[in-house]
Write a protein that holds these residues in place. Sequence first.
Motif, short mmCIF file in Angstrom:
data_model
loop_
_atom_site.label_atom_id
_atom_site.label_comp_id
_atom_site.label_asym_id
_atom_site.label_seq_id
_atom_site.Cartn_x
_atom_site.Cartn_y
_atom_site.Cartn_z
N GLN A 86 38.66 -15.61 -45.32
CA GLN A 86 37.39 -16.18 -45.78
C GLN A 86 37.19 -17.59 -45.23
OE1 GLN A 86 35.32 -14.10 -47.00
NE2 GLN A 86 35.52 -13.88 -49.21
N LEU A 87 38.27 -18.34 -45.15
CA LEU A 87 38.20 -19.70 -44.61
C LEU A 87 37.62 -19.69 -43.20
CD1 LEU A 87 39.11 -22.74 -45.10
CD2 LEU A 87 41.18 -22.12 -43.83
N GLN A 88 38.09 -18.74 -42.38
CA GLN A 88 37.61 -18.65 -41.01
C GLN A 88 36.22 -18.03 -40.94
OE1 GLN A 88 38.94 -19.52 -37.78
NE2 GLN A 88 36.80 -19.03 -37.38
N LYS A 89 36.03 -16.94 -41.65
CA LYS A 89 34.78 -16.19 -41.53
C LYS A 89 33.59 -16.95 -42.10
CE LYS A 89 32.60 -11.80 -42.82
NZ LYS A 89 32.77 -10.50 -43.52
N VAL A 90 33.77 -17.52 -43.28
CA VAL A 90 32.64 -18.16 -43.98
C VAL A 90 32.50 -19.63 -43.60
CG1 VAL A 90 31.65 -18.72 -46.23
CG2 VAL A 90 32.89 -16.57 -45.91
N PHE A 91 33.62 -20.37 -43.63
CA PHE A 91 33.55 -21.82 -43.42
C PHE A 91 33.83 -22.25 -41.98
CE2 PHE A 91 34.35 -21.15 -47.91
CZ PHE A 91 33.48 -22.04 -48.52
N GLY A 92 34.42 -21.36 -41.19
CA GLY A 92 34.67 -21.68 -39.79
C GLY A 92 35.87 -22.57 -39.55
N TYR A 93 36.83 -22.60 -40.49
CA TYR A 93 38.03 -23.42 -40.33
C TYR A 93 39.23 -22.51 -40.08
CZ TYR A 93 35.12 -27.03 -42.47
OH TYR A 93 34.12 -27.91 -42.76
N ILE A 151 34.48 -17.89 -54.33
CA ILE A 151 33.94 -16.69 -53.67
C ILE A 151 34.99 -15.60 -53.51
CG2 ILE A 151 32.21 -18.06 -52.45
CD1 ILE A 151 33.85 -17.71 -49.90
N SER A 152 36.26 -15.98 -53.74
CA SER A 152 37.35 -15.00 -53.61
C SER A 152 37.73 -14.35 -54.94
CB SER A 152 38.59 -15.67 -53.00
OG SER A 152 38.29 -16.22 -51.74
N SER A 153 37.12 -14.81 -56.02
CA SER A 153 37.43 -14.26 -57.35
C SER A 153 36.24 -13.44 -57.86
CB SER A 153 37.77 -15.39 -58.33
OG SER A 153 36.71 -16.33 -58.41
#
Length: 622
Positions: free
Chosen positions: A25-32, A71-73
């Motif tokens: 999610q960090l990569q996909k949503v926030f781009g980090y 968003i992960s819960s």
Amino acid sequence: MVAENYDVDEKSPHDQAVVKQLKQQLQKVFGYSSFREGQLDVMMSALHGRDSLVLMPTGAGKSLCYQLPAISSDGLTVVISPLLSLMQDQVEAMLAMGIPAATLHSGLSSEASMQTLQQLQQQQIKILYVSPERALQPSFIERLQGYSLSFIAIDEAHCISQWGHDFRPEYGQLGQLRQYLPNVPFMALTATADAATQHDILERLQLHNPHCHRSSFDRPNIRYVVQEKYKPLKQVKDYVKKQKGAAGIIYCGSRKKTEEIAESLQQSGIKAAPYHARLEHQLKESTLRQFLRDDIDVVVATIAFGMGINKPNIRYVVHFDIPRSIESYYQETGRAGRDGLPAEAVMLFDPRDAQWIQRMIDEQDNEHRRLVEKQKFSAMQAMAEAQTCRRLVLLNYFNEFTDKECGNCDLCLDPPKRFDALEDAQKALSCVYRVGQQFGIGHIVEVLRGSKNQRVLDLKHDQLSTYGIGKDETHEYWFSVLRQLIHRGFIVQDIRRFAALQLTEAARAVLRGEVTIELAKPRINLTATRNSITDRGDYNKILFRRLRKLRKDIADRDSVPPFVVFSDASLVEMCIEYPTSSADMLTITGVGQVKLERYGADFIAAIQAFLNGASERQLFNG
């Protein structure tokens, strides 16, 4: 407080799966591509239902600590925040990344509020931002009890504490929520809290066995500069003109000053606006929106402006007047450079300002608050007058002890040069004596330099033996010498008599030549800020300007602040890596799948067009 390090290998298969999901999610949503120090620990604590106290400097990623686990819960995350504008900015940023978020506050229409409540009932919102006043309403608490809550995040948590620099009574009552939501974990987050404030937050929020994370208070990308306050309006105008349209905030101690300085900047062709509590609400909202959308470059404000302002590309903060505490100074300067790019914090300092603040503090009725404020302001004044690395003073105040100089403050970049000042000190002290010890520093300088000022002539001070004996040095030079003599205890300023200078007993030995005296060479020019902040960094400046314009056009089209599209840090990385495909673009920090789909094609096309038309010189010497 000790930060825990989350070791995935030592955790259960379930935890390892959760960490894997968070990273995706960090990569996909926030781009980090990776977590910053401490973030994963805090997130896992929240997902395990554990309370947390999070101390991270502005720009270190506090918001992500609650946004990603939210968003992960499965349930709803409620974020309590002090400013309506901040909440709205956060929601816009969430929606731009495809995250279902909303806010409830008094400024919404009844239709908008009803729509949000319906979405909450249908479990269509993951993150809800509310004010502390709304959070404490019985009807709202009753609603919360009917929702499935993941956790409650309290931003700017130092506002809870009586020891904090920005205590707010309504924040102090948030502990009451524990009575109604006993099984919901709380996450308290702040960038500024000394030991007493931290302890107060833990007690008032009734945090149970909390995970406590404390990041370094150091913001190495911010350059700290203190300049002697001589002609402050000119100093500020000259400085802002150097910054070539970069975004900045100028903090002042009074509402009147904000309007005067903003008007002066406007007359110089600078896009500036004032901001203070007495302005009409609509005007304040308009100023904030224009600033966030890069339509205004400079906001001249009282401390009523900026708490948690969600604008990562502020390049400088100027303090026209000294703040009342290091906590306030740290938080206000921390609004610069949140994107990690070079930024500056410039403070103009005049000892008379310090005396005025001390007098205001002494007039407080509440003895407890008076003692707290006196202690905090004393530390702030010591930093302004320091002759050692500014960052060392700052970090040591927050109990982050170090003796390594930073190399990125005015005192490190341009160490004070000392000189034999006995003769100059005698001239200055003698002049104070000759005018009867009844005049302020400005008048003394006029006499020393042989001014034809009408007041000097009317008082017949042009007939004194000290008249004109300092004409070979500038006004700024003599201001600095006199102030240092005040610091050294040879002169005092009588605030009861319009800051008239008076000699102390220690001045006798200097006047008689019985002692040696060294002073620092006056620090008049901002030697650490000769060039624009935006000139720093090894990236293509021509392409950056083009991408910045493209970002502004897209932001205006979509009615969002430019940083919601991409941050300056993302643009800078594009100007180093030159991504020309979707795969390349996804390697840029801050570019997630949603933003790639929305904006990627436009930026790839702009970069390709630049590369096709750029000469070798443009590429490497932009």
